[in-house]
Design a protein around this motif. Structure first.
Motif, PDB file in Angstrom:
ATOM      1  N   ALA B 215      12.041  -2.528   6.580  1.00 57.01           N
ATOM      2  CA  ALA B 215      11.906  -3.877   6.035  1.00 57.01           C
ATOM      3  C   ALA B 215      11.902  -3.881   4.509  1.00 57.01           C
ATOM      4  O   ALA B 215      12.750  -4.522   3.881  1.00 57.01           O
ATOM      5  CB  ALA B 215      10.650  -4.533   6.581  1.00 57.01           C
ATOM      6  N   MET B 216      10.953  -3.139   3.919  1.00 58.02           N
ATOM      7  CA  MET B 216      10.802  -3.228   2.469  1.00 58.02           C
ATOM      8  C   MET B 216      12.042  -2.729   1.732  1.00 58.02           C
ATOM      9  O   MET B 216      12.449  -3.322   0.718  1.00 58.02           O
ATOM     10  CB  MET B 216       9.557  -2.450   2.025  1.00 58.02           C
ATOM     11  N   LEU B 404       5.867  -9.712   0.164  1.00 60.96           N
ATOM     12  CA  LEU B 404       4.413  -9.858   0.250  1.00 60.96           C
ATOM     13  C   LEU B 404       3.924  -9.646   1.694  1.00 60.96           C
ATOM     14  O   LEU B 404       2.848  -9.079   1.912  1.00 60.96           O
ATOM     15  CB  LEU B 404       4.021 -11.251  -0.245  1.00 60.96           C
ATOM     16  N   LEU B 405       4.708 -10.069   2.662  1.00 66.14           N
ATOM     17  CA  LEU B 405       4.340  -9.843   4.063  1.00 66.14           C
ATOM     18  C   LEU B 405       4.336  -8.342   4.379  1.00 66.14           C
ATOM     19  O   LEU B 405       3.447  -7.848   5.084  1.00 66.14           O
ATOM     20  CB  LEU B 405       5.316 -10.573   4.996  1.00 66.14           C
ATOM     21  N   CYS B 406       5.327  -7.617   3.843  1.00 69.65           N
ATOM     22  CA  CYS B 406       5.364  -6.154   4.033  1.00 69.65           C
ATOM     23  C   CYS B 406       4.130  -5.521   3.397  1.00 69.65           C
ATOM     24  O   CYS B 406       3.496  -4.635   3.977  1.00 69.65           O
ATOM     25  CB  CYS B 406       6.603  -5.554   3.373  1.00 69.65           C
ATOM     26  N   PHE B 407       3.813  -5.980   2.202  1.00 69.62           N
ATOM     27  CA  PHE B 407       2.677  -5.443   1.440  1.00 69.62           C
ATOM     28  C   PHE B 407       1.373  -5.664   2.222  1.00 69.62           C
ATOM     29  O   PHE B 407       0.610  -4.724   2.460  1.00 69.62           O
ATOM     30  CB  PHE B 407       2.640  -6.164   0.083  1.00 69.62           C
ATOM     31  N   MET B 423       3.916   2.973   2.736  1.00 71.76           N
ATOM     32  CA  MET B 423       5.011   2.006   2.868  1.00 71.76           C
ATOM     33  C   MET B 423       5.934   2.071   1.645  1.00 71.76           C
ATOM     34  O   MET B 423       7.168   2.043   1.777  1.00 71.76           O
ATOM     35  CB  MET B 423       4.407   0.598   3.033  1.00 71.76           C
ATOM     36  N   ILE B 424       5.338   2.168   0.438  1.00 70.63           N
ATOM     37  CA  ILE B 424       6.162   2.217  -0.777  1.00 70.63           C
ATOM     38  C   ILE B 424       7.013   3.501  -0.790  1.00 70.63           C
ATOM     39  O   ILE B 424       8.207   3.462  -1.102  1.00 70.63           O
ATOM     40  CB  ILE B 424       5.275   2.117  -2.043  1.00 70.63           C
TER      41      ILE B 424
END
Lengths: 141, 508
Positions: B215-216, B404-407, B423-424
């Motif tokens: 996603a990100m 922002l949702l991924c975060f 995630m990053i």
């Protein structure tokens, strides 16, 4: 000039060698011959990565290209913004961090339309906060 | 003999207000994301997985499946109104959908897409329900040696069928294997690559990796593409059209029955093969139906058969790709892989044992799938006009919202910033993989399957006492390994020519 795939093959094979020579011996306990040897899969992955890297070097195709410097810079800026947001999240809470992240996005995207900018800046963080904190009862700080 | 009481009680479990509500929300969310150019069903699923943490298992699975089904329908909207596929699955729909919209029938094109999408999805769900349990019984007869061989075959097929090259696919899979070894090993419980970090003892969180890599990284690519050009795209307007140009009569729908049948068969078969996905099904079905038509030249000019061929096939994949997942524990594509992560979060281990151990839940899931199809029809029927507005929303709102949702989603996975950092890192890795033509699908599937493969190999080694000659006592495993070798030999060199066909076919 060396193709990007050929260079990638070298990098991948090099990483495989580092894995086999340094990372696995130092960060995985090994019991050679034991069926339960914990280093079996890391070593197998290391050999696969090394051999496939060499194959990629030898049979390099034209797939993939090095991204333009400008694109890498923008990508790097977003990553830095995300890392800063992750760092500040436990200290200042979700909403200030989210709004700051939105400001960074708007600046990087050069959005000049005030309505859309305001929507991104305030409505998006408020929506995400409401979704997780209120509806799903999952703490964001 | 089939346990009908289990079947009935499982199906009845879905009929709670909460489950039905989450199915409707999931379908709506899926259609919304699918209709938004630049966002994909995969992104929606990756972001939706953390949303299910506080839900019951059945509600969570029903919600995610509904998102997946909704996304398949929604993806057709931008294909038709913008000639930009909302999701890759709908790329073939644009070939006839957009010309039909240009002729002044955008609503009709969207209705064709909706009805055939629901038809394809519903039919393949029925196939799944009928086939999954008997196939699982067969799969249960496989021991660790056969399962190990099967996993190796899955790796080679997926690596061979997706991405730019077989070598790159296998490299991506090898990195997935390596990442999956982080944490305590299954045999001796000794730490591997934990570097003294307690958070890594449980391994790298799958959901954070999925959100980052799938996603990100996609969101960041979208943000980069928007830089300096934040304007909205202008879509074909759907208002002010005569009624006959906005509805699909039963006769018009029924006229495409043979096209839909061929598309359903293609979609179901492709869905059941690991590695192939909805995009392939859509294009293959379009191509086959065009060749089968008496007037192939009509395809590409706004012919309803083109929409029916693409949408029925790409939606028929959704149910069928759960066949290898539920029977063998192998995700057929990346959407199924994300469902596996949700299964695991809720304490389910996909595979043939699911029917024995959690039969009621599986039948509940089947019930949810059937209901979701009808919700898809209802939400689509009323929502199409709204989704037509969504396609024009600017990326400067959509991508930051997705970011922002991924975060937030990756934060709630671990309840700490560790999930965000993972995630990053995964997003950076995913971006590099996208840029250099490595398959993220092969990476994620290998990451997902490796713990199971490692367990099977461990058991197989104990059974065979490291004597490879004992493999001769396992003819099924030998056959599977031979197929793995054959897939490397045959799929590898043929990839380039096959892949190059798709852009040519789409004209993009």
């Amino acid at each position: 000039m060396i193709s990007s795939d050929r260079l990638l093959g070298l990098v991948v094979a090099g990483f495989g060698c580092v894995l086999l020579v340094w990372l696995v011996p130092n960060f995985v306990s090994s019991h050679p011959g034991d069926p339960l040897d914990p280093s079996l899969f890391p070593r197998a992955a290391g050999w696969l990565i090394t051999l496939l890297g060499i194959l990629l070097f030898l049979f390099a195709g034209s797939g993939g290209s090095v991204p333009p410097r400008r694109e890498v810079l923008v990508f790097g800026s977003f990553v830095v913004a995300l890392l800063l947001a992750a760092f500040w999240l436990p200290k200042v809470g979700f909403l200030p961090v989210a709004c700051s992240l939105m400001v960074a996005s708007l600046l990087l995207l050069r959005e000049r339309r005030p309505l859309w900018a305001l929507l991104t800046l305030f409505a998006v963080p408020a929506f995400v906060w409401f979704l997780f904190e209120v509806l799903l009862q999952r703490s964001l700080s | 003999m089939a346990d009908y009481s289990l079947l009935i009680s499982g199906l009845a479990d879905v009929f709670t207000l909460t489950n039905l509500l989450f199915i409707v929300i999931g379908v709506t969310l899926g259609q919304l994301v699918g209709a938004t150019p630049g966002l994909s069903i995969i992104m929606a699923l990756a972001i939706a997985v953390p949303l299910t943490y506080g839900l019951d298992t059945l509600t969570a699975i029903a919600f995610l499946i509904s998102v997946n089904k909704g996304g398949t329908v929604g993806g057709a909207v931008p294909s038709i109104l913008l000639n930009v596929p909302g999701t890759p699955e709908s790329a073939a729909t644009a070939l006839d959908g957009y010309p039909m919209a240009q002729k002044g029938k955008p609503m009709k094109a969207m209705k064709y897409a909706l009805y055939h999408s629901v038809l394809g999805d519903l039919s393949s769900d029925v196939v799944l329900i009928l086939l999954a349990a008997p196939l699982a019984v067969v799969a249960l007869k496989m021991g660790p040696v056969e399962i190990s061989a099967l996993m190796i075959l899955a790796f080679t097929i997926i690596s061979g069928l997706v991405g730019d090259s077989m070598i790159k696919g296998l490299i991506a899979a090898s990195f997935g294997i390596l990442l999956a070894t982080v944490g305590l090993d299954p045999g001796m419980a000794s730490p591997r690559f934990t570097f003294g970090m307690l958070e890594l003892y449980d391994g790298v969180p799958l959901t954070a990796v999925s959100i980052g890599a799938l996603a990100m990284s996609g969101v960041l690519v979208g943000l980069i593409s928007l830089q300096g050009k934040p304007g909205s795209q202008s879509a074909i307007q759907i208002t002010g059209r005569p009624r006959e140009d906005s509805v699909v009569t039963f006769a018009e729908f029924f006229a495409n029955r043979y096209v839909a049948l061929r598309a359903f068969i293609i979609g179901t078969i492709i869905g059941a093969i690991p590695g192939l996905g909805s995009t392939t099904a859509g294009f293959l079905s379009y191509s086959v139906n065009k060749q089968a038509a008496k007037d192939p030249e009509a395809f590409g000019t706004g012919d309803a058969r083109g929409i029916a061929a693409s949408e029925t096939a790409n939606s028929a994949v959704v149910g069928a790709n759960l066949i290898p997942l539920l029977t063998l524990g192998i995700p057929g594509n990346i959407a199924a892989a994300l469902l596996v992560s949700a299964f695991m979060i809720h304490g389910m281990q996909p595979g043939p044992l699911l029917f024995e151990e959690q039969g009621r839940l599986i039948y509940g899931m089947f019930g949810a799938m059937l209901i979701a199809n009808f919700c898809n029809l209802g939400v689509g029927q009323f929502g199409m006009r709204f989704w037509a507005l969504i396609v024009s929303a600017p990326g400067t709102v959509i991508y930051p919202a997705a970011m922002l949702l991924c975060f937030a989603g990756s934060y709630v996975i671990t309840g700490a910033t560790f999930g965000v950092y993972v995630m990053i890192c995964a997003a950076i890795f995913g971006y590099l993989m996208r840029s250099f033509g490595f398959s993220i699908v092969a990476f994620i599937v290998a990451f997902l399957l490796t713990p199971q493969l490692e367990n099977s190999v461990l058991k197989a080694r104990l059974i065979m006492d490291d004597d490879l000659s004992l493999l001769l006592d396992h003819p099924v495993a030998l056959a599977l390994l031979a197929m793995a070798v054959a897939s490397v030999v045959f799929l590898g060199p043929k990839k380039k020519s096959r892949r190059s066909d798709i852009p040519a076919a789409t004209g993009q």
